[in-house]
Design an enzyme around this catalytic site. Structure first.
Site, PDB file in Angstrom:
ATOM      1  N   ASP A  69      48.010  34.213  39.699  1.00  0.00           N
ATOM      2  CA  ASP A  69      46.338  34.121  39.850  1.00  0.00           C
ATOM      3  C   ASP A  69      45.875  34.177  41.296  1.00  0.00           C
ATOM      4  OD1 ASP A  69      46.586  33.645  37.094  1.00  0.00           O
ATOM      5  OD2 ASP A  69      47.202  31.445  37.346  1.00  0.00           O
ATOM      6  N   HIS A 110      44.985  39.674  34.857  1.00  0.00           N
ATOM      7  CA  HIS A 110      44.389  40.071  36.085  1.00  0.00           C
ATOM      8  C   HIS A 110      42.820  40.233  35.974  1.00  0.00           C
ATOM      9  CE1 HIS A 110      48.470  41.332  38.027  1.00  0.00           C
ATOM     10  NE2 HIS A 110      48.469  40.301  37.556  1.00  0.00           N
TER      11      HIS A 110
HETATM   12  P1  GDP Z   1      45.449  37.520  39.437  1.00  0.00           P
HETATM   13  O1  GDP Z   1      46.196  37.284  38.270  1.00  0.00           O
HETATM   14  O2  GDP Z   1      45.936  37.385  40.752  1.00  0.00           O
HETATM   15  O3  GDP Z   1      44.592  38.801  39.351  1.00  0.00           O
HETATM   16  O4  GDP Z   1      44.238  36.475  39.339  1.00  0.00           O
HETATM   17  P2  GDP Z   1      43.462  35.943  38.348  1.00  0.00           P
HETATM   18  O5  GDP Z   1      42.358  36.994  37.924  1.00  0.00           O
HETATM   19  O6  GDP Z   1      44.054  35.236  37.266  1.00  0.00           O
HETATM   20  O7  GDP Z   1      42.534  34.963  38.862  1.00  0.00           O
HETATM   21  C1  GDP Z   1      41.793  35.214  39.994  1.00  0.00           C
HETATM   22  C2  GDP Z   1      40.110  34.620  39.519  1.00  0.00           C
HETATM   23  O8  GDP Z   1      39.449  34.423  40.837  1.00  0.00           O
HETATM   24  C3  GDP Z   1      39.519  35.744  38.660  1.00  0.00           C
HETATM   25  O9  GDP Z   1      38.663  34.969  38.075  1.00  0.00           O
HETATM   26  C4  GDP Z   1      38.759  36.352  39.883  1.00  0.00           C
HETATM   27  O10 GDP Z   1      37.624  37.273  39.244  1.00  0.00           O
HETATM   28  C5  GDP Z   1      38.467  35.306  41.026  1.00  0.00           C
HETATM   29  N1  GDP Z   1      38.358  35.560  42.224  1.00  0.00           N
HETATM   30  C6  GDP Z   1      38.944  36.730  42.840  1.00  0.00           C
HETATM   31  N2  GDP Z   1      38.699  36.806  44.069  1.00  0.00           N
HETATM   32  C7  GDP Z   1      37.705  36.077  44.358  1.00  0.00           C
HETATM   33  C8  GDP Z   1      36.819  35.703  45.335  1.00  0.00           C
HETATM   34  O11 GDP Z   1      37.008  36.115  46.519  1.00  0.00           O
HETATM   35  N3  GDP Z   1      35.742  34.658  45.277  1.00  0.00           N
HETATM   36  C9  GDP Z   1      35.472  34.145  43.966  1.00  0.00           C
HETATM   37  N4  GDP Z   1      34.649  33.365  43.768  1.00  0.00           N
HETATM   38  N5  GDP Z   1      36.325  34.572  42.844  1.00  0.00           N
HETATM   39  C10 GDP Z   1      37.414  35.416  43.040  1.00  0.00           C
END
Ligand code: GDP
Length: 418
Positions: A11, A39
């Protein structure tokens, strides 16, 4: 070729980074895992939670591959494609590896049974059948995607597998599954995918021959790696860049760029040791502020401070050419930010990641870094970040051992500073 991999517990924001980089990619490949991924991508089309489909699907010029190293719940994949199509995203460029393994309904039933029977020692899986599907693959009981092409043989295979699976389900008081229904569900989904089920190797070879831009998208993070994570609280595949080579079908020497994605703090879903974990009000406040709820399950995520021991461990295994730090904007209001630089275990200080049972005894050694005390969500140039935020990023570079190449200050694709 670029691999985007998680350098914490999962995540980390790999979806966002992959979506960002995929604008310039010819081929985007998910190389391991199953639909237990979530994701999140936020771009001009809206907000999407992708489970199996590569985060490159928003680039109409890129081919997206669900790779041979994944395990695929075909009906779930079809549902995900329908969701995307209904929202105006074309999925014609998606290809599914015919060598990937199937997640069958009995894997999902066995996943839930296994978690229930482990009781207090449960792993905290998402219940999507991913672990049992990989177990069958390793035990040479798996069914590969291409096998749906011979319907009679496929039905026989399913019926044969169900002999033992149903015996286990019934022994533990669960309902047995009907071979016809199991096979029907998979065959119907396979028919919907039609000729998008292919041998993906020629696509990869072609991209290599044309010097195409290939992006490899990992799921989960190094701490959940089957071999190098906190076993048994791990996923059943290898989210490391080494896993990308095998799982996508790419000779390792072609992977020239490895991006380790970290959040500016830590989160974990599922069980297992998590040394910098916060509890009580501190945890609630960070979780609420940063909206840390699982993309697949909606479960509240465990939250904690940045753990340089964990991400250094990830760097030792991946040799990151750069680090992408996401969610830096979530730390804006803290005056001082604890930052874990080492563990103390049985009175000794270490920056090496020991095996699981020893990590359980680790106490984090914190430095207190100055916070920047302001919102940075609107910052568009990395040089304009407050000095304390720059210092925080520098400390990540120093302790993990690789340069920070990208910084996220918001969930949108555009909120990415280079
Ligand atoms: P993944 O599984 O690695 O793709 O990660 P997830 O999607 O489960 O969790 C990452 C969360 O952080 C998601 O809700 C994204 O929209 C959010 N996100 C990613 N990068 C940023 C950032 O730089 N700032 C903020 N505020 N949210 C982010």
């Amino acid at each position: 070729m670029t691999a985007v991999v998680g350098a914490q517990w999962g995540d980390e924001g790999k979806g966002k980074i992959t979506d960002y980089l995929a604008q310039q990619a010819d081929l985007v490949i998910r190389f391991q895992g199953g639909s237990n991924a979530g994701h999140t991508v936020v771009n001009e089309h809206g907000t999407f939670k992708l489970h199996l489909v590569p985060s490159g699907i928003f680039n109409p010029n890129a081919i997206c591959i669900v790779g041979p190293g994944t395990v695929i719940d075909l009906p779930g994949l079809v549902e995900e494609l329908e969701m995307l199509e209904a929202r105006g995203i074309s999925t014609v460029n998606l290809r599914v590896s015919d060598r990937a393994h199937l997640v069958l309904p009995y894997h999902i039933a066995l996943d839930r049974l296994d978690e229930r029977e482990r009781g207090r020692k449960r792993l905290g899986t998402t219940g999507r059948g991913v672990g049992p599907a990989y177990s069958d693959k390793v035990a040479r009981h798996g069914i590969q995607v291409y096998e749906v092409r011979d319907e009679r043989r496929f039905r026989t295979r399913v019926a044969h597998e169900l002999l033992t699976k149903n015996a286990i389900l019934e022994r533990f008081g669960d309902a047995p599954l009907a071979p016809v229904e199991v096979a029907d569900a998979i065959l119907a989904a396979a028919a919907r995918l039609g000729d998008r089920i292919v041998d993906t190797l020629p696509l990869v070879e072609d991209a290599v021959a044309r010097d195409g831009r290939v992006l490899l998208e990992g799921q989960l993070g190094a701490m959940r790696d089957l071999d190098w994570g906190i076993y048994p609280y791990v996923t059943s595949s290898n989210p490391l860049a080494g896993g990308a080579a095998v799982g996508a079908g790419i000779p390792p020497r072609y992977i020239t760029r490895v991006i380790g994605v970290v959040k500016a703090y830590s989160t974990a879903v599922g069980e297992g040791p998590f040394p910098t974990e916060l509890t009580g009000r501190d945890a609630d406040s960070l979780r609420e502020r940063a909206n840390e709820y699982g993309a697949t399950t909606g479960r509240p995520r465990r939250v904690g401070w940045f753990d340089a021991v964990a991400s250094r461990h990830a760097h030792r295994l991946n040799a990151f050419t750069e680090i992408a730090v996401t969610k830096l904007d979530m730390l804006g209001t803290y005056e001082r930010i604890p930052f874990c630089v080492a563990y103390e275990i049985d009175g000794k200080r270490t920056t090496d990641m020991p095996p699981t049972a020893i990590v359980e005894r680790a106490a984090p050694c914190y430095e207190e870094l100055p916070g920047w005390g302001c919102e940075i969500g609107g910052v568009t140039d990395r040089a304009l970040l407050p000095a304390a935020a720059q210092g925080y990023l520098r400390r990540i570079e120093e302790t993990v051992g690789a340069p920070v190449g990208m910084v996220g200050v918001g969930p949108e694709r555009t909120a990415t500073l280079l």
